[in-house]
Design a protein around this motif. Structure first.
Motif, PDB file in Angstrom:
ATOM      1  N   LEU A 191       4.447  -5.631 -13.302  1.00 52.06           N
ATOM      2  CA  LEU A 191       3.137  -5.404 -13.904  1.00 52.06           C
ATOM      3  C   LEU A 191       2.206  -4.665 -12.939  1.00 52.06           C
ATOM      4  N   GLY A 192       2.308  -4.980 -11.654  1.00 52.13           N
ATOM      5  CA  GLY A 192       1.495  -4.283 -10.666  1.00 52.13           C
ATOM      6  C   GLY A 192       1.838  -2.810 -10.601  1.00 52.13           C
ATOM      7  N   LEU A 193       3.137  -2.493 -10.610  1.00 49.04           N
ATOM      8  CA  LEU A 193       3.571  -1.097 -10.592  1.00 49.04           C
ATOM      9  C   LEU A 193       3.133  -0.362 -11.851  1.00 49.04           C
ATOM     10  N   LEU A 194       3.236  -1.045 -12.992  1.00 52.41           N
ATOM     11  CA  LEU A 194       2.798  -0.425 -14.245  1.00 52.41           C
ATOM     12  C   LEU A 194       1.298  -0.148 -14.227  1.00 52.41           C
ATOM     13  N   ALA A 195       0.521  -1.068 -13.652  1.00 51.09           N
ATOM     14  CA  ALA A 195      -0.924  -0.883 -13.585  1.00 51.09           C
ATOM     15  C   ALA A 195      -1.278   0.319 -12.710  1.00 51.09           C
ATOM     16  N   ILE A 196      -0.582   0.469 -11.588  1.00 49.12           N
ATOM     17  CA  ILE A 196      -0.847   1.600 -10.692  1.00 49.12           C
ATOM     18  C   ILE A 196      -0.425   2.913 -11.354  1.00 49.12           C
ATOM     19  N   GLY A 197       0.721   2.885 -12.020  1.00 50.65           N
ATOM     20  CA  GLY A 197       1.154   4.080 -12.740  1.00 50.65           C
ATOM     21  C   GLY A 197       0.181   4.463 -13.834  1.00 50.65           C
ATOM     22  N   SER A 225       0.815  -1.211   0.000  1.00 43.73           N
ATOM     23  CA  SER A 225       0.000   0.000   0.000  1.00 43.73           C
ATOM     24  C   SER A 225       0.851   1.263   0.000  1.00 43.73           C
ATOM     25  N   GLY A 226       1.982   1.229   0.719  1.00 48.11           N
ATOM     26  CA  GLY A 226       2.848   2.403   0.758  1.00 48.11           C
ATOM     27  C   GLY A 226       3.436   2.715  -0.599  1.00 48.11           C
ATOM     28  N   THR A 227       3.931   1.676  -1.284  1.00 49.22           N
ATOM     29  CA  THR A 227       4.483   1.877  -2.623  1.00 49.22           C
ATOM     30  C   THR A 227       3.401   2.331  -3.582  1.00 49.22           C
ATOM     31  N   SER A 228       2.216   1.736  -3.471  1.00 46.93           N
ATOM     32  CA  SER A 228       1.090   2.136  -4.325  1.00 46.93           C
ATOM     33  C   SER A 228       0.771   3.613  -4.149  1.00 46.93           C
ATOM     34  N   ALA A 249      -2.993   3.884 -13.837  1.00 43.00           N
ATOM     35  CA  ALA A 249      -4.208   4.411 -13.211  1.00 43.00           C
ATOM     36  C   ALA A 249      -4.110   5.920 -13.010  1.00 43.00           C
ATOM     37  N   ALA A 250      -2.946   6.379 -12.547  1.00 44.32           N
ATOM     38  CA  ALA A 250      -2.747   7.816 -12.348  1.00 44.32           C
ATOM     39  C   ALA A 250      -2.753   8.559 -13.685  1.00 44.32           C
ATOM     40  N   ILE A 251      -2.096   7.999 -14.686  1.00 38.51           N
ATOM     41  CA  ILE A 251      -2.048   8.639 -15.997  1.00 38.51           C
ATOM     42  C   ILE A 251      -3.426   8.682 -16.636  1.00 38.51           C
ATOM     43  N   SER A 252      -4.175   7.580 -16.519  1.00 39.43           N
ATOM     44  CA  SER A 252      -5.515   7.516 -17.092  1.00 39.43           C
ATOM     45  C   SER A 252      -6.439   8.551 -16.462  1.00 39.43           C
ATOM     46  N   SER A 253      -6.397   8.652 -15.135  1.00 38.68           N
ATOM     47  CA  SER A 253      -7.236   9.626 -14.444  1.00 38.68           C
ATOM     48  C   SER A 253      -6.886  11.047 -14.853  1.00 38.68           C
ATOM     49  N   ALA A 254      -5.588  11.336 -14.965  1.00 38.51           N
ATOM     50  CA  ALA A 254      -5.155  12.677 -15.346  1.00 38.51           C
ATOM     51  C   ALA A 254      -5.566  13.007 -16.778  1.00 38.51           C
ATOM     52  N   TRP A 255      -5.389  12.066 -17.670  1.00 33.84           N
ATOM     53  CA  TRP A 255      -5.766  12.258 -19.071  1.00 33.84           C
ATOM     54  C   TRP A 255      -7.257  12.543 -19.191  1.00 33.84           C
TER      55      TRP A 255
END
Length: 316
Positions: A154-160, A93-96, A162-168
């Motif tokens: 893959l988990g880190l890429l998915a979380i990253g 959770s902290g890394t996320s 998510a942030a890009i998708s929301s911002a876009w």
């Protein structure tokens, strides 16, 4: 620097979304994550659209904007929360929190500049860097633990993502909210995105269908239903609508600086309600994050003052 109603909305947004972390944690411990998010957004979307219908926003909607609305809903809700919850299965959770919260304001600034919604500002960029430093300091123990255990790429890429998708999606949403208002846009994106998330949940979460019919976790008085109602009423009907309004009124980068405040609020609430320890390191990280958010909100004013100072000739 004058405090406006936009800044007051920003404070409310940070407080509400800082508290949603506890509600989300309570809910996903008993209900499949995507299902929990989907039902929250569908319920809030229906309420918001019913409210928007009173102002005849639905009648004024142009079919020409339907494709943009669908894309915004997909990016802000379905393609954000689906990958985020999936990725959090493999990442602490902290890394996320560091990955998602660091990328959110940066991505909002980048997409805003590319779309002509934001102007590049060295003060604002400096605030972003300061906020990211604060996030890393705050979650340093979790990051060290994550480093020793190893993480799924893959988990880190998915979380990253998510942030890009929301911002876009947030940047694409700004013209729509300016034309149709925050109530209609909030309701429609939550309903459409929530339905897409529900479909994803039924396909990817084996227990989703059972959870929809199981009354044990959802009965009146259950912590789960309390958390769900909090997310619907405060997280979505209030917080999400304020976020959409701030996108329109102060721009994506400034609105996105909530990512530097909400984690600090979550830490403070955790200390009071759960007795979680708060160290000097945590206080330093939170202080940097709060300074970063304030600097981002008043970046234009600060930059203007610096320019005036640099042009003022020295007095003898």
């Amino acid at each position: 620097m004058t405090v406006s109603r936009h800044h007051l909305k920003f404070v409310v947004l940070c407080l509400v979304w800082g508290l949603t972390w506890i509600a989300v944690k309570t809910g996903v411990e008993a209900v499949p994550p995507s299902l929990f998010a989907a039902t929250r957004f569908i319920a809030a979307g229906l309420v918001m659209l019913a409210w928007a219908g009173r102002g005849k926003s639905l009648e004024s909607f142009s079919p020409d904007n339907l494709i943009r609305l669908l894309i915004v809903s997909l990016l802000m809700i379905a393609l954000c929360y689906g990958p985020l919850f999936w990725g959090m299965q493999f990442v602490s959770s902290g890394t996320s929190a560091v990955v998602e919260m660091s990328l959110t304001p940066l991505a909002l600034l980048a997409f805003g500049v590319l779309a002509g919604e934001e102007r590049w500002n060295a003060v604002g960029a400096g605030a972003m860097m300061l906020g990211i430093a604060g996030l890393c300091i705050l979650f340093m123990p979790a990051l060290r633990q994550a480093g020793s255990e190893g993480q799924s790429v893959l988990g880190l890429l998915a979380i990253g993502w998510a942030a890009i998708s929301s911002a876009w999606g947030s940047v694409m949403a700004r013209p729509l909210v300016s034309r149709y208002g925050s109530t209609f846009l909030s309701g429609s994106t939550m309903l459409i995105g929530g339905c897409l998330l529900l479909a994803w949940s039924l396909v990817s979460e084996p227990d989703a269908l059972l959870a929809m019919t199981r009354l044990g976790a959802w009965h009146s008085g259950s912590p789960v239903i309390g958390a769900w109602l909090f997310l619907v009423i405060f997280g979505s009907l209030l917080g999400y609508r304020y976020y959409v309004q701030l996108l329109r009124d102060i721009g994506p980068a400034k609105a996105g600086s909530f990512a530097f405040v909400s984690p600090a609020i979550a830490v403070v609430v955790g200390a009071f309600l759960a007795g979680e320890p708060v160290s000097l390191r945590s206080l330093l990280g939170m202080s940097l994050m709060l300074i970063a958010a304030a600097t981002s909100l008043f970046a234009d004013t600060i930059a203007s003052g610096l320019r005036k100072t640099s042009r003022t000739p020295p007095t003898s």
